[in-house]
Structures are given as structure tokens and as C-alpha cells.
Design a protein around this motif. Structure first.
Motif: not given
Length: 223
Positions: A58-60, A64-68, A129-140, A149-156
Motif C-alpha cells: 500500500v498504496p502503489p 483497487g480503489n483504496f479511497m472507498i 459524526h455528522t449523520g451524513y456520508f458520501n453516497n457517490k463513493y460509499i462502499p457497496r 479494504e484495498l480491493n474496491y473496484e469503483n472507478n474514480y
């Protein structure tokens, strides 16, 4: 644009306008089935099938998308989503900026309290905690394999067509072409509301400010 060469910026950006397009469903483009669509100009590809998922690389070494994982709901149990680390949470201030009828709000920001109540889900509160999460890049669920943790396939989605439209709107606004600037801004707004009810009629510095404000709503949570 950053060098304030607005005429040159507008000319360059307008070579892309009409080549790509805006997707009808704003939120769909951030899901797996919406990858590399008509709105995607520059999209960084990720995979969950790579052998490079060892923490020692990690990270190079991660493909996968480590941000997710950072955006995920801490201790989550329920449908659709997978748990994560509860970092980078949106604020209530941002949530309240969206006008009624703006489809981007719920596509961009997950109201975890409402979601949990509606879907019999549970979660733990993370730091600040705010009660909100980033729905664009939240783990599905189902988007990651191996070391999850390291292998989410979501493209950026690095550059979307909406970004080109709003940059072109700004460049034209700053160079005095309000007609073009409003046209490009309103294309983005019309998609957000599904109609032209929020079309801008502004000019001059007021129009420029509207374009900047629109960027915050359009690209919330995208980095």
C-alpha cells in the motif's frame, strides 16, 4: 483558466462540448453499472481481481480503489452498503444548500439516520459524526474481494462532462459572454432538477458566483 486566459480556455473547452453528454440519472454514473459512460471524459480504472492486495504494497501496489473504504459507514449492518471507516463525512451545511427537487442531494449525500430508519439498518458513529456520508463513493456490497479494504473496484471519475460545461460557463462568464455562460450552466441545472425551473437569468459577477456555487453542488464529495 487558472492563468486567467479565459478566451483561450473557452475555445479549448468548447472543442469537447457536444462530443460527450450528461447522463439522465445523476447518481447512476457513480455506480458500477454507470462506469465509462457518456459523461465520463477521464475515468481512472480500478479492479477487484488483482493479486496486488497485500498491505505491504500500500498504496502503489493496489489496483483497487483504496479511497472507498474511507467513506464507509462505521459498524454498518443492513442492505446495499458495506461498512467502512467513517472518514470524509459531508456536513449539514452542505446538505442544506441543495434546493427542494435537486436530485443531486440524495445521490451525493446519504442521510444515515433516515436510511437506517427506512431500511432497519444499524451503524456506529465515527469521529466527528455528522449523520451524513458520501453516497457517490460509499462502499457497496459485492464491490470488493480478497483484502476488502484495498480491493474496491469503483472507478474514480476524474473529469466529467458536467465539469467541462461549468468550466466553459466560467470561462465565458469571465470573458463577458453571458449568453453562452448561462447556456452551459443551465444544462447542468436542468439535469439536476429534470426541468428548466431553476434556469439562471443572471449576468456579470452574479452569474460567475452562481457558476462557482453550482460547482459545489455538482461535485460534492468528488475530491
Amino acid at each position: 483558466m487558472y492563468q486567467q486566459k479565459y478566451d483561450e480556455a473557452a475555445s479549448s473547452l468548447e472543442q469537447v462540448i457536444g462530443v460527450f453528454g450528461l447522463v439522465d440519472d445523476f447518481g447512476l454514473q457513480f455506480l458500477r453499472q454507470g462506469e465509462n459512460g457518456v459523461e465520463s471524459i477521464f475515468e481512472i480504472q480500478h479492479t477487484n481481481t488483482s493479486n496486488w492486495y497485500d498491505w505491504g504494497f500500500v498504496p502503489p501496489g493496489t489496483e483497487g480503489n483504496f479511497m472507498i473504504i474511507h467513506h464507509g459507514i462505521r459498524g454498518y449492518s443492513g442492505p446495499v452498503y458495506a461498512q467502512g471507516w467513517s472518514f470524509n463525512v459531508p456536513t449539514d451545511e452542505l446538505h442544506k444548500l441543495y434546493k427542494s427537487g435537486d436530485k443531486r442531494r440524495d445521490a451525493s449525500i446519504l442521510d444515515i439516520v433516515k436510511w437506517s430508519d427506512d431500511n432497519n439498518a444499524s451503524y456506529n458513529e465515527g469521529y466527528e459524526h455528522t449523520g451524513y456520508f458520501n453516497n457517490k463513493y460509499i462502499p457497496r456490497q459485492g464491490y470488493s474481494k480478497n483484502t476488502t479494504e484495498l480491493n474496491y473496484e469503483n472507478n474514480y471519475r476524474y473529469i466529467r462532462y458536467a465539469d467541462v460545461l461549468l468550466m466553459a460557463a466560467e470561462a465565458n462568464s469571465r470573458s463577458g459572454n453571458d449568453v453562452k455562460a448561462r447556456d452551459y450552466l443551465n444544462q447542468v441545472r436542468n439535469r439536476a432538477f429534470g426541468n428548466d425551473s431553476q434556469a439562471s437569468s443572471a449576468s456579470g459577477s452574479t452569474l460567475t458566483q452562481e457558476i462557482w456555487d453550482e460547482r459545489r453542488l455538482e461535485f460534492a464529495g468528488e475530491g
